[in-house]
Design an enzyme around this catalytic site. Structure first.
Site, short mmCIF file in Angstrom:
data_model
loop_
_atom_site.label_atom_id
_atom_site.label_comp_id
_atom_site.label_asym_id
_atom_site.label_seq_id
_atom_site.Cartn_x
_atom_site.Cartn_y
_atom_site.Cartn_z
N ASN A 243 -8.84 3.77 -0.97
CA ASN A 243 -9.23 4.74 0.06
C ASN A 243 -8.49 6.07 -0.06
O ASN A 243 -9.06 7.13 0.23
CB ASN A 243 -9.02 4.16 1.46
CG ASN A 243 -10.06 3.11 1.80
OD1 ASN A 243 -11.16 3.12 1.27
ND2 ASN A 243 -9.71 2.19 2.68
N HIS B 46 0.83 -1.21 0.00
CA HIS B 46 0.00 0.00 0.00
C HIS B 46 0.86 1.27 0.00
O HIS B 46 0.35 2.36 -0.24
CB HIS B 46 -0.91 -0.01 1.23
CG HIS B 46 -2.32 0.43 0.98
ND1 HIS B 46 -2.86 0.59 -0.28
CD2 HIS B 46 -3.33 0.76 1.84
CE1 HIS B 46 -4.13 0.98 -0.18
NE2 HIS B 46 -4.43 1.11 1.10
N ASN C 47 -6.80 6.70 4.41
CA ASN C 47 -8.19 7.14 4.20
C ASN C 47 -8.42 8.61 4.53
O ASN C 47 -9.53 9.10 4.39
CB ASN C 47 -9.16 6.24 5.00
CG ASN C 47 -8.93 6.30 6.49
OD1 ASN C 47 -7.90 6.80 6.95
ND2 ASN C 47 -9.87 5.79 7.25
N ASP D 28 -0.61 2.64 -5.35
CA ASP D 28 -0.61 1.20 -5.65
C ASP D 28 -1.89 0.85 -6.40
O ASP D 28 -2.95 1.42 -6.14
CB ASP D 28 -0.51 0.39 -4.35
CG ASP D 28 -1.60 0.76 -3.34
OD1 ASP D 28 -1.70 1.94 -2.97
OD2 ASP D 28 -2.36 -0.14 -2.93
#
Length: 196
Positions: free
Chosen positions: A122, A28, A76, A101
Site C-alpha cells: 500500500n 510493516h 496507504n 518491508d
C-alpha cells in the site's frame, strides 16, 4: 534502468511505516527502522514538519543536501509526504530511494531495484500514484505468512527475535554501502548488497 549505469545522486530517502507507538515494532515498519538507524549514523534528528506531513532530517553528502523522510500518515497515504518534499526541494523520482518491508524475501535478504510495480504494498502503491514508478526501492525481507489472507495481521505484528536480528543485519548491510547509493553508484551497491 541498467544497474551498470550511474544514476543521479540520491537526495531523498523515504522509510515506509505506520506512525504511532502501537506499530513501532511491527514488520510493516521495517522502513522506519532503516531510517532511524541511518539517522544515527549521520547524527541527525528526525523532526516533525507539519507542512510535509512527516518527520524530516537533513545531512550533507558531497555538498548535496540529503533528506530522510518518515511519513506521518498511515501507510496507504505515504505518497502525500513524498510528493510534498519532492515538490518543495525539486527532487525528481530517480533521486528518491524508498525503503520498505518485502513479503517476497525471507528476513535477512535485501535487494535494491529501480522501477516496477507496487507488489500489492500500500505504501508503494500510494507513492507511485503521485510520483510514478521510476524511483529506487530498497526491499527489506520480512518473510511471508504462507497465505494471502494472513498477510494483514502478519505485517502488523512483531517479528520473532531471530527474524528481527536478520532484518537488522540486512539494514546494516545497506548502511555499509550507503555512500555508493547516495552517489548513484548502484552497480557497486547492488554487487555488495545482493551477495551474501
Amino acid at each position: 534502468m541498467d544497474m551498470s549505469q550511474v544514476s543521479p545522486p540520491i537526495r531523498l530517502i523515504v522509510g515506509l511505516g505506520n506512525p504511532g507507538k502501537e506499530y513501532q515494532g511491527t514488520r510493516h515498519n521495517a522502513g522506519f527502522w532503516f531510517l532511524d538507524a541511518l539517522a544515527k549514523v549521520y547524527n541527525v534528528d528526525l523532526r516533525v514538519e507539519g507542512k510535509f506531513f512527516a518527520e524530516l532530517a537533513k545531512f550533507k553528502q558531497n555538498n548535496n543536501d540529503v533528506f530522510l523522510l518518515k511519513p506521518a500518515t498511515f501507510m496507504n497515504l505515504s505518497g502525500k509526504a513524498v510528493l510534498a518534499v519532492a515538490n518543495f526541494y525539486k527532487i525528481t523520482p530517480n533521486e528518491i530511494l524508498v525503503v520498505h518491508d518485502e513479503l517476497d524475501f525471507v528476513p535477512g535478504i535485501v535487494k535494491l531495484k529501480f522501477g516496477g510495480g507496487s507488489g500489492g504494498h500500500n505504501g508503494l502503491r500510494d507513492t507511485q500514484r503521485v510520483i510514478g514508478p521510476d524511483y529506487w526501492r530498497c526491499r527489506l525481507g520480512i518473510g511471508h505468512p504462507g497465505h494471502k489472507d494472513a498477510v494483514h495481521d502478519y505485517v502488523l505484528t512483531k517479528p520473532a527475535l531471530d527474524d528481527k536480528i536478520a532484518i537488522n543485519l540486512a539494514i546494516d548491510k545497506v548502511i555499509a554501502n550507503i555512500k555508493f547509493i547516495l552517489d548513484g553508484d548502484f552497480a557497486d551497491a547492488c554487487k555488495n548488497i545482493h551477495t551474501n
